[in-house]
Design a protein around this motif. Structure first.
Motif, mmCIF file in Angstrom:
data_model
loop_
_atom_site.group_PDB
_atom_site.id
_atom_site.type_symbol
_atom_site.label_atom_id
_atom_site.label_comp_id
_atom_site.label_asym_id
_atom_site.label_seq_id
_atom_site.Cartn_x
_atom_site.Cartn_y
_atom_site.Cartn_z
ATOM 1 N N THR A 1 0.832 -1.208 0.000
ATOM 2 C CA THR A 1 0.000 0.000 0.000
ATOM 3 C C THR A 1 0.863 1.254 0.000
ATOM 4 O O THR A 1 0.586 2.218 -0.730
ATOM 5 C CB THR A 1 -0.930 0.012 1.221
ATOM 6 O OG1 THR A 1 -1.719 -1.181 1.223
ATOM 7 C CG2 THR A 1 -1.847 1.220 1.191
ATOM 8 N N THR B 1 -2.781 3.363 6.986
ATOM 9 C CA THR B 1 -2.626 1.910 6.926
ATOM 10 C C THR B 1 -2.270 1.329 8.295
ATOM 11 O O THR B 1 -2.820 0.301 8.708
ATOM 12 C CB THR B 1 -1.521 1.544 5.916
ATOM 13 O OG1 THR B 1 -1.863 2.062 4.625
ATOM 14 C CG2 THR B 1 -1.355 0.037 5.830
ATOM 15 N N LEU C 1 -6.614 4.564 -0.215
ATOM 16 C CA LEU C 1 -6.623 3.764 1.005
ATOM 17 C C LEU C 1 -7.875 2.906 1.098
ATOM 18 O O LEU C 1 -7.809 1.734 1.498
ATOM 19 C CB LEU C 1 -6.506 4.679 2.227
ATOM 20 C CG LEU C 1 -6.064 4.035 3.545
ATOM 21 C CD1 LEU C 1 -4.754 3.286 3.364
ATOM 22 C CD2 LEU C 1 -5.927 5.095 4.622
ATOM 23 N N ILE D 1 -1.381 7.919 3.749
ATOM 24 C CA ILE D 1 -1.495 6.513 3.368
ATOM 25 C C ILE D 1 -0.784 5.608 4.385
ATOM 26 O O ILE D 1 -1.345 4.603 4.840
ATOM 27 C CB ILE D 1 -0.916 6.289 1.955
ATOM 28 C CG1 ILE D 1 -1.810 6.957 0.910
ATOM 29 C CG2 ILE D 1 -0.773 4.802 1.654
ATOM 30 C CD1 ILE D 1 -1.241 6.927 -0.492
#
Length: 299
Positions: free
Chosen positions: A151, A199, A254, A195
């Motif tokens: 990610t 996460t 996300l 992000i």
């Protein structure tokens, strides 16, 4: 002092007022997702009814996440159209915010925001990701570790692509306190930190921790993102709209990444056999320990 006050404020807001709301929301989410999973159209899409309950939360997340992601993407596109015009209200607001921060610089704040911008850089965020991913690997949560790495890396590449597309120039380097290269929109520090910390907060929320610790993780993530993002405007290397653009793009990415991860976990559980999670509950990221066969007693 500012980071501590910011953290405590967000933590108290997340912990005290929302503790009961979260508990009630979990019960309601399970009820709604279980109802949603029993619908014929859902069973048809999944191709079988046996595991539909396990996909209920993901399907509910898909609906809610799609709304949030579409809204964030719409905000990003609308903002991008405005920043391309020097006479737009966004450009005027950017100039006003830039001037205000330039007049409010203090030695203590400069030290704070220099530190924040270093943490939000490639080395700072890369170190955080490496430490968290290593910890997750050590805890046998390999899917979560891979999710954190993928990610973050994909989000960084997305930011580079968006910068190349819009090619917005940065504020005048004469008034900047640090040097910065390449294009301005969307802010890499704002987008990447959103992000990465988003996460990590998501991973923390999946852990079997009490809400007091989960709310603390939300407060830490929010505080870090705010300080890192504001530091870029304070130091004079970004416009305020660059920050908002980074946040909106990060939100859309996300939600997509979380949805894909939840689907991947459920597909893995499906291959393993009977689900360990309850109907409409979370699917854990833990390996299944093989049971040793019992030895027959000899008489």
């Amino acid at each position: 002092m500012l980071p501590v006050v910011l953290f405590l404020t967000i933590w108290l807001l997340c912990w005290l007022p929302f503790e009961r709301l979260v508990k009630g929301g979990k019960v309601e989410t399970k009820r709604v997702s279980a109802w949603f999973a029993r619908r014929r159209i859902v069973k048809f899409i999944l191709g079988h009814s046996g595991a539909s309950g396990k996909y209920g939360p993901v399907l509910l997340l898909m609906v809610l996440g799609a709304v949030a992601a579409i809204g964030a993407a719409f905000l990003f596109v609308a903002l991008a159209e405005q920043v391309e015009r020097s006479t737009s209200w966004v450009s005027r607001a950017d100039l006003g915010v830039h001037t205000w921060f330039g007049n409010e610089r203090r030695p203590g704040l400069t030290t704070l925001f220099n530190t924040a911008t270093d943490i939000g850089g490639t080395i700072g965020l890369g170190t955080i990701v490496a430490l968290v991913a290593g910890t997750l690997f050590a805890r046998k949560e390999r899917a979560s570790a891979a999710f954190v790495l993928a990610t973050g890396a994909a989000g960084a590449l997305l930011n580079i692509g968006l910068k190349a597309i819009y090619a917005r120039m940065r504020p005048d380097a004469v008034s900047a306190l640090v040097s910065a290269t390449w294009y301005s929109f969307p802010s890499g520090h704002a987008m990447d930190s959103f992000i990465i910390f988003g996460t990590l907060v998501y991973i923390a929320l999946r852990q079997p921790w009490p809400w007091v610790w989960k709310s603390a993780s939300v407060a830490i993530g929010a505080t870090a993102v705010l300080l890192i993002s504001v530091s870029r405007v304070y130091l004079g290397v970004h416009w305020a709209s660059d920050i908002v653009g980074g946040w909106s793009a990060a939100t859309a990415w996300l939600f997509f990444a979380v949805l894909a991860f939840e689907m991947q976990l459920r597909q893995r559980e499906k291959r393993r056999g009977p689900a360990r999670a309850s109907v409409a509950g979370e699917v854990p990221d833990k390996p299944i320990r093989a049971r040793r066969p019992r030895r027959a007693h000899q008489h």
